[in-house]
Design an enzyme around this catalytic site. Sequence first.
Site, PDB file in Angstrom:
ATOM      1  N   ASP A   1       0.832  -1.211   0.000  1.00  0.00           N
ATOM      2  CA  ASP A   1       0.000   0.000   0.000  1.00  0.00           C
ATOM      3  C   ASP A   1       0.865   1.260   0.000  1.00  0.00           C
ATOM      4  O   ASP A   1       1.995   1.240   0.482  1.00  0.00           O
ATOM      5  CB  ASP A   1      -0.919  -0.031   1.238  1.00  0.00           C
ATOM      6  CG  ASP A   1      -2.112   0.894   1.087  1.00  0.00           C
ATOM      7  OD1 ASP A   1      -2.379   1.373  -0.038  1.00  0.00           O
ATOM      8  OD2 ASP A   1      -2.793   1.149   2.109  1.00  0.00           O
TER       9      ASP A   1
ATOM     10  N   ASN B   1     -10.964  -2.555  -6.056  1.00  0.00           N
ATOM     11  CA  ASN B   1     -10.123  -1.586  -6.770  1.00  0.00           C
ATOM     12  C   ASN B   1     -10.664  -1.227  -8.163  1.00  0.00           C
ATOM     13  O   ASN B   1     -10.227  -0.234  -8.763  1.00  0.00           O
ATOM     14  CB  ASN B   1      -8.674  -2.062  -6.862  1.00  0.00           C
ATOM     15  CG  ASN B   1      -7.951  -2.063  -5.531  1.00  0.00           C
ATOM     16  OD1 ASN B   1      -7.272  -3.013  -5.172  1.00  0.00           O
ATOM     17  ND2 ASN B   1      -8.084  -0.980  -4.760  1.00  0.00           N
TER      18      ASN B   1
END
Length: 241
Positions: free
Chosen positions: A12, A60
Site C-alpha cells: 500500500d 479496486n
Amino acid sequence: MDLPQHIAIIMDGNGRWSKDRAKPRHFGHKAGLETLKTIIEVAAKRGVGYLTVFAFGIENWLRPTDEVNYLMGLFLTALRRDIGRLHQNGIRVQFIGNKQQVHADLSIPMEEAESLTQHNTKMTLIVAFNYSGRWDLQQACQHLAQKVAANELTPAEITDSIISQHLSTAAWPDPDLFIRTSGEQRLSNFLLWQLSYAELYFTNKHWPDFDETELDKAIAFYASRERRFGKISEQIGSEDA
Ligand code: IPE
Ligand code: IPE
Ligand code: MG
C-alpha cells in the site's frame, strides 16, 4: 532466527508516495512494481517458502478508469517482461482471485506464467489479482453447497479444514506474517480466513520505499513474537505443547 514460512503483503501507499513527489499516481505504481521484484528476490534468498501479495482487489475496480487501465497495463507488462526472470530464479507463480471476470488478454498470460513455472521449488509467489477475502469465502460456500446438494458431503462434514480446502489458497499453509505498508492498519478484504493466526506487522513506509532492510525488520519482528495459538506461554516448547 524463526523464519516465517509464508508472508502475505498488502503493498500500500503507491499513491501517497507519488503525491509526496508531486507526481501522478501511476508513477508510484511503476515504482511499486520494482519494489515487488526486489522483495520477491530477497524473500526467496532468505528462504521464505510462500509469498502472497495483494496486487488488485475486487474493490479496486472502483478507482478512476485511467488508473485501473494503467494498473492492468502494468500487470500485463510484468507478465510479459518479468516472468522469465522469476522462472530462472526458481520461483513458482500462482494467481488467486475471481479468474472468470478477468479478460482473456490477461488470463491467458496468467495461465502461461503458472504453467511455465509449475515445477519450480525455490519459492511460491501467490499473486492476488481480482481477489477479495469475502469472494473467496463465497466461492468456497457455493462449492460446498453444491457438494451437499449432490450428496457428496453432509453439512456436519463441513469442518474448519474442509473449508480451508475449498478456498483458493487450499494448496498452501496459512500466512505466518502479514505486512501492510503505508500506515493503514486494516485488512481491506484480503485473506480473511487465512490470516486468523498471522502476526500482523505495520510500517509507515510507503510500498515504493520498502526494501531489503524493511523486509528484514518485519522478519525480525516475527521472530520476536511468541505464537501461542490459544495456549499459555508455559506450554510453548514443553512436552504437552
Ligand atoms: C497500493 O497503493 C497499490 C494498489 C492498490 C494496486 P495505493 O494505490 O492504494 O496507494 P495509496 O493508498 O493511494 O497511497
Ligand atoms: C488494498 O489496498 C488493495 C491492494 C493493495 C491491492 P487499498 O489501498 O485499495 O485499500 P483501502 O481501500 O485503502 O482499504
Ligand atoms: Mg491504498
